[in-house]
Design an enzyme around this catalytic site. Structure first.
Site, PDB file in Angstrom:
ATOM      1  N   SER A 144      34.783  22.952 -28.374  1.00 21.91           N
ATOM      2  CA  SER A 144      36.023  23.865 -28.108  1.00 21.91           C
ATOM      3  C   SER A 144      36.121  25.307 -28.552  1.00 21.91           C
ATOM      4  O   SER A 144      36.558  25.714 -28.570  1.00 21.91           O
ATOM      5  CB  SER A 144      36.817  23.145 -28.985  1.00 21.91           C
ATOM      6  OG  SER A 144      36.583  23.280 -30.194  1.00 21.91           O
ATOM      7  N   HIS A 165      35.976  22.024 -21.246  1.00 20.05           N
ATOM      8  CA  HIS A 165      36.796  21.369 -22.727  1.00 20.05           C
ATOM      9  C   HIS A 165      37.910  20.713 -22.110  1.00 20.05           C
ATOM     10  O   HIS A 165      38.577  20.663 -21.549  1.00 20.05           O
ATOM     11  CB  HIS A 165      37.230  22.638 -22.827  1.00 20.05           C
ATOM     12  CG  HIS A 165      38.000  22.364 -24.358  1.00 20.05           C
ATOM     13  ND1 HIS A 165      38.635  23.641 -24.775  1.00 20.05           N
ATOM     14  CD2 HIS A 165      37.624  21.514 -25.560  1.00 20.05           C
ATOM     15  CE1 HIS A 165      39.303  22.584 -26.193  1.00 20.05           C
ATOM     16  NE2 HIS A 165      38.935  22.007 -26.900  1.00 20.05           N
ATOM     17  N   GLU A 177      39.942  23.172 -20.184  1.00 20.05           N
ATOM     18  CA  GLU A 177      39.704  24.100 -19.659  1.00 20.05           C
ATOM     19  C   GLU A 177      38.064  23.530 -18.905  1.00 20.05           C
ATOM     20  O   GLU A 177      36.940  23.995 -19.209  1.00 20.05           O
ATOM     21  CB  GLU A 177      39.275  24.763 -20.886  1.00 20.05           C
ATOM     22  CG  GLU A 177      40.800  25.051 -20.741  1.00 20.05           C
ATOM     23  CD  GLU A 177      41.100  26.084 -22.367  1.00 20.05           C
ATOM     24  OE1 GLU A 177      41.520  26.923 -22.749  1.00 20.05           O
ATOM     25  OE2 GLU A 177      39.806  26.195 -23.588  1.00 20.05           O
ATOM     26  N   ASN A 215      42.534  27.626 -27.670  1.00 19.74           N
ATOM     27  CA  ASN A 215      42.323  28.168 -28.677  1.00 19.74           C
ATOM     28  C   ASN A 215      42.133  29.541 -29.686  1.00 19.74           C
ATOM     29  O   ASN A 215      42.860  29.494 -30.613  1.00 19.74           O
ATOM     30  CB  ASN A 215      39.927  27.321 -29.552  1.00 19.74           C
ATOM     31  CG  ASN A 215      41.003  25.840 -29.484  1.00 19.74           C
ATOM     32  OD1 ASN A 215      42.092  25.463 -29.769  1.00 19.74           O
ATOM     33  ND2 ASN A 215      40.082  24.798 -29.175  1.00 19.74           N
TER      34      ASN A 215
END
Length: 309
Positions: A144, A165, A177, A215
């Site tokens: 991540s 991800h 992702e 993130n």
């Protein structure tokens, strides 16, 4: 992680290898993320080998997958109990387990890692598997926060390496992702996009930048909430309520931090801060550091910013 019981050295061609549709997936790491990915892949007809260091971990993981599938089947086949049983059996038949990664990658299309967020451990894992997996096999990390390119640097298949991800809980969250490095071939990237779609997910294309998309936006937001509280500009309760009712978020930033894990948030920020120490978005938080030092990681330890029974 001691996944390797023996070494088989085999030369790999550096030339581009044409990748057919991904049918067999080897998932390294049978924790919550790895198990969730395994469940979704198996439920969409993929052959899955789930790998971890011990039989006990794997048995616990399979038990968790079975429980999750039962809930899915109960909802999907509410009036057809026989169909629910058939669905459960069919999906579980697609999953095998192993404590030997070396043998598990011998005939796989994709090796997906979902282990501890430690770049050295990930590099060692992929560096060893690179000598064992077929030339056509794509490698991917579920990290991540760590740079995909740095993880891939331990291998000789930079063109066949990318990031996938997933989000927790994997069976529920629709987003994936898909991350490409400067060396990832278009063919590899397309294979990862198509694989994500085959899982019933919605993929977004990302560059190999800190935190990718979600993130990179979410973690600084949570950190700014902590700093707002540290400055005395709002209680954690009021900040959470404000973001839920004012921005429509399902959870406030402090609730989300406790859910994600304060140790995880600190680990990500420490890594980003080391890469870009002058970036104010990556500045340290004394309050977060103190809670982590005290072992208060959030829901998983019973206390973080809030206390849990």
């Amino acid at each position: 992680m001691a996944f390797f019981t023996h070494h088989i050295c085999r030369g790999l061609s550096s030339s581009a290898v044409r990748n057919a549709a991904i049918k067999h997936v080897t998932i390294i790491g049978a924790g919550q993320m790895g198990a969730g990915i395994a469940q979704v892949a198996a439920a969409t007809g993929h052959s899955v080998t789930l790998v971890d260091t011990s039989e006990d971990i794997l048995k616990k993981s399979i038990k968790g997958i079975e429980g999750s599938l039962k809930r899915v089947a109960k909802k999907k086949f509410a009036d057809k109990p026989e169909a629910a049983v058939e669905f459960l059996q069919k999906v579980l038949q697609n999953v095998s387990i192993s404590t030997d990664a070396a043998s598990a990658v011998g005939a796989t299309d994709l090796v997906l890692e979902a282990i501890v967020e430690n770049i050295k451990v990930k590099q060692d894992l992929f560096g060893g598997l690179d000598k064992l997996a077929p030339a056509h096999t794509i490698f991917a990390s579920n990290t991540s926060s760590l740079p995909i390119g740095d993880i891939a640097s331990s291998t000789n298949r930079l063109d066949r390496f990318g990031g996938l991800h997933f989000f927790n809980p994997v069976p529920v969250m629709k987003l994936v992702e898909v991350i490409g490095t400067s060396a990832t071939s278009q063919e590899t990237f397309d294979s990862l996009l198509n694989f994500s779609k085959a899982l019933g997910k919605t993929p977004v294309s990302c560059k190999d930048t800190p935190g990718f998309i979600v993130n990179r936006l979410l973690v600084p937001y949570m950190m700014e909430a902590i700093r707002l509280h540290e400055r005395g500009h709002g209680s954690k309760e009021d900040i959470d309520i404000a973001m839920k009712l004012g921005a429509g978020y399902p959870m406030g930033p402090f609730e989300l931090l406790d859910y994600v894990g304060l140790d995880t948030a600190k680990f990500i920020m420490d890594g980003w801060s080391a890469m870009d120490p002058g970036n104010p978005l990556f500045a340290q938080s004394e309050m977060l550091n103190k809670l982590v030092a005290e072992g208060k990681y959030g829901k998983k330890t019973g206390e973080g910013f809030y206390k849990y029974k």
